[in-house]
Design a protein around this motif. Structure first.
Motif, short mmCIF file in Angstrom:
data_model
loop_
_atom_site.label_atom_id
_atom_site.label_comp_id
_atom_site.label_asym_id
_atom_site.label_seq_id
_atom_site.Cartn_x
_atom_site.Cartn_y
_atom_site.Cartn_z
N PRO A 67 83.49 -69.87 83.57
CA PRO A 67 82.76 -69.29 84.53
C PRO A 67 83.18 -67.88 85.03
N ILE A 68 84.63 -67.81 85.18
CA ILE A 68 84.97 -66.56 85.91
C ILE A 68 84.58 -65.19 84.63
N ILE A 69 84.82 -65.51 83.52
CA ILE A 69 84.51 -64.33 82.46
C ILE A 69 82.97 -64.28 82.46
N GLU A 70 82.14 -65.14 82.51
CA GLU A 70 80.88 -64.92 82.46
C GLU A 70 80.41 -64.10 83.55
N SER A 71 81.13 -64.49 85.04
CA SER A 71 80.45 -63.72 86.10
C SER A 71 80.88 -62.21 86.01
#
Length: 78
Positions: A67-71
């Protein structure tokens, strides 16, 4: 090939990978950056992918890292 607890989650330019690493570290996730251009340079070889890096995280932290990478990706596309 040796079995590893790390999995590649992102690849890109030095600047973008460092941004992702910073965000992951803020969440307590330690990533490993692989930069084959630097390894090649140190060995005396030239590379056509200068500044290209790969980011790996421990498989146990994968669910938190994605989720952090996608953000970060969404921020860059905006």
């Amino acid at each position: 090939m040796l079995d590893s607890n790390y999995i590649k989650v992102f690849s890109g330019s030095f600047i973008i990978v460092q941004l992702v690493v910073d965000r992951l570290e803020s969440a307590g996730i330690n990533g490993i950056v692989k930069d084959e251009t630097e390894s090649g340079r140190l060995a005396g070889f030239a590379s056509t992918t200068a500044g290209f890096q790969e980011l790996y995280v421990n498989k146990d932290e994968l669910d938190y890292a994605i989720p952090i990478i996608e953000s970060v990706k969404e921020e860059l596309e905006a």
